[in-house]
Design an enzyme around this catalytic site. Structure first.
Site, mmCIF file in Angstrom:
data_model
loop_
_atom_site.group_PDB
_atom_site.id
_atom_site.type_symbol
_atom_site.label_atom_id
_atom_site.label_comp_id
_atom_site.label_asym_id
_atom_site.label_seq_id
_atom_site.Cartn_x
_atom_site.Cartn_y
_atom_site.Cartn_z
ATOM 1 N N LEU A 72 21.977 85.197 56.977
ATOM 2 C CA LEU A 72 22.015 83.774 56.269
ATOM 3 C C LEU A 72 20.533 83.247 56.257
ATOM 4 C CD1 LEU A 72 23.600 81.794 54.789
ATOM 5 C CD2 LEU A 72 24.405 80.726 56.742
ATOM 6 N N ASP A 73 20.274 82.659 57.500
ATOM 7 C CA ASP A 73 19.126 81.825 57.635
ATOM 8 C C ASP A 73 17.797 82.904 57.359
ATOM 9 O OD1 ASP A 73 17.068 80.052 58.151
ATOM 10 O OD2 ASP A 73 17.386 80.226 60.247
ATOM 11 N N THR A 96 17.547 77.496 56.565
ATOM 12 C CA THR A 96 17.940 76.551 57.502
ATOM 13 C C THR A 96 16.942 76.245 58.674
ATOM 14 O OG1 THR A 96 19.478 78.104 58.118
ATOM 15 C CG2 THR A 96 20.398 76.375 56.839
ATOM 16 N N ALA A 126 23.982 84.743 62.855
ATOM 17 C CA ALA A 126 24.178 84.386 64.053
ATOM 18 C C ALA A 126 24.692 83.017 64.245
ATOM 19 C CB ALA A 126 22.899 84.596 64.990
ATOM 20 N N LYS A 170 22.745 89.411 68.252
ATOM 21 C CA LYS A 170 21.392 90.091 67.753
ATOM 22 C C LYS A 170 20.429 89.942 68.685
ATOM 23 C CE LYS A 170 22.246 88.575 63.096
ATOM 24 N NZ LYS A 170 21.516 87.925 61.882
ATOM 25 N N GLU A 218 17.559 91.376 56.431
ATOM 26 C CA GLU A 218 17.202 90.523 57.381
ATOM 27 C C GLU A 218 15.810 90.038 57.695
ATOM 28 O OE1 GLU A 218 17.681 89.120 60.242
ATOM 29 O OE2 GLU A 218 19.632 89.275 60.647
ATOM 30 N N ASP A 219 15.620 88.929 58.215
ATOM 31 C CA ASP A 219 14.106 88.053 57.982
ATOM 32 C C ASP A 219 13.757 88.055 59.607
ATOM 33 O OD1 ASP A 219 16.261 86.179 58.847
ATOM 34 O OD2 ASP A 219 14.486 84.772 58.873
HETATM 35 P P1 B16 Z 1 23.848 77.850 64.846
HETATM 36 P P2 B16 Z 1 20.854 83.722 61.077
HETATM 37 C C1 B16 Z 1 20.448 82.000 62.764
HETATM 38 O O1 B16 Z 1 21.029 82.312 61.688
HETATM 39 C C2 B16 Z 1 19.209 81.312 62.903
HETATM 40 O O2 B16 Z 1 18.167 82.078 62.299
HETATM 41 C C3 B16 Z 1 18.845 80.800 64.283
HETATM 42 O O3 B16 Z 1 17.705 79.912 64.293
HETATM 43 C C4 B16 Z 1 20.052 79.718 65.000
HETATM 44 O O4 B16 Z 1 19.607 79.913 65.991
HETATM 45 C C5 B16 Z 1 21.246 80.754 65.154
HETATM 46 O O5 B16 Z 1 21.539 81.209 63.555
HETATM 47 C C6 B16 Z 1 22.534 80.104 65.509
HETATM 48 O O6 B16 Z 1 22.797 79.053 64.626
HETATM 49 O O7 B16 Z 1 23.295 76.890 65.694
HETATM 50 O O8 B16 Z 1 23.906 77.252 63.533
HETATM 51 O O9 B16 Z 1 25.044 78.356 65.555
HETATM 52 O O10 B16 Z 1 19.521 84.136 60.641
HETATM 53 O O11 B16 Z 1 21.430 84.832 62.109
HETATM 54 O O12 B16 Z 1 21.607 83.711 59.909
HETATM 55 MG MG MG Z 2 17.731 85.190 59.744
#
Ligand code: B16
Ligand code: MG
Length: 217
Positions: A9-10, A16, A114, A144, A168-169
């Protein structure tokens, strides 16, 4: 051949990370140390709890479990203030187009993030109903680079790991996809994500026939 797609997602669908940065920086300010954008890179793709540990390491600060819990809640409350202001205009370039291509080809896709806030974020940008399933920070026990999030994604797709393509980024995310024996596509700096099977700077750079080529493999 049958394939399915799992999206992070992020950093892939939305950015985000900039809101995580603002919320973590606010906490660092409160604790009295500097938290930079470079530091923020270390938190990408990493769970919320792990992010706090990394942040506290940077500030050389030790806290009680109770304080940590308190800060995890206040950081997330602050972060959500930004999330509630998000709309469809924050979908990253190329994401809608890619989803349209997948729809046209009849290829199913799920989310593998995540973030515990993933369903809310997808609703904010109007993409929630497009995904065949959502695997997020609430559904996994191991973060991850553990492959768990993507292996559950494969189950939701009713496909074998080998039939799944992961966008994935983050380094940890690419590693998770590779460990799951999936096809990994790194979105972002190719040097950073050199372990990915394919690399693109952004979703807009993916050739029109990329998905069809993967289907033929
Ligand atoms: P939350 P992704 C991750 O998203 C973010 O890249 C990471 O920076 C963040 O800490 C993690 O989600 C948890 O997010 O606080 O909203 O549960 O890249 O896996 O989509
Ligand atoms: Mg990401």
């Amino acid at each position: 051949n049958k394939i399915g797609v799992i999206f992070d997602l992020d950093g892939v669908i939305v950015d985000t990370a900039k809101y995580h940065f603002l919320a973590w920086k606010d906490l660092a300010d409160h604790l009295g140390f500097e938290f930079t954008e470079a530091h923020n890179e270390l938190l990408k793709g990493v769970s919320r709890v792990r992010s706090l540990e990394i942040l506290l390491d940077i500030g050389n600060i030790e806290l009680s479990e109770e304080k940590k819990q308190e800060y995890l809640v206040s950081k997330n409350d602050h972060y959500l203030e930004y999330i509630y202001k998000m709309g469809p205009e924050e979908i990253l370039p190329g994401a809608n187009e890619l989803l349209n291509t997948l729809d046209a080809l009849g290829i199913p896709y799920v989310l593998g993030s995540a973030s515990k806030n993933a369903p809310l974020i997808l609703k904010q940008v109007g993409l929630f109903n497009r995904f065949a399933g959502i695997v997020d920070g609430n559904s996994v026990s191991k973060a991850k680079p553990d492959p768990e999030v993507f292996l559950i994604g494969a189950q939701k797709l009713h496909l074998l790991p080998e039939q799944c393509v992961v966008f994935e980024d983050a380094i940890a995310g690419v590693e998770a996809a590779n460990r799951a024996h999936m096809i990994s596509v790194g979105i972002g700096d190719a040097k950073t994500l050199h372990e990915a099977d394919f690399n693109f700077n952004s979703l807009t750079e993916i050739p029109d026939n990329f998905i069809e080529i993967l289907m033929r493999k």
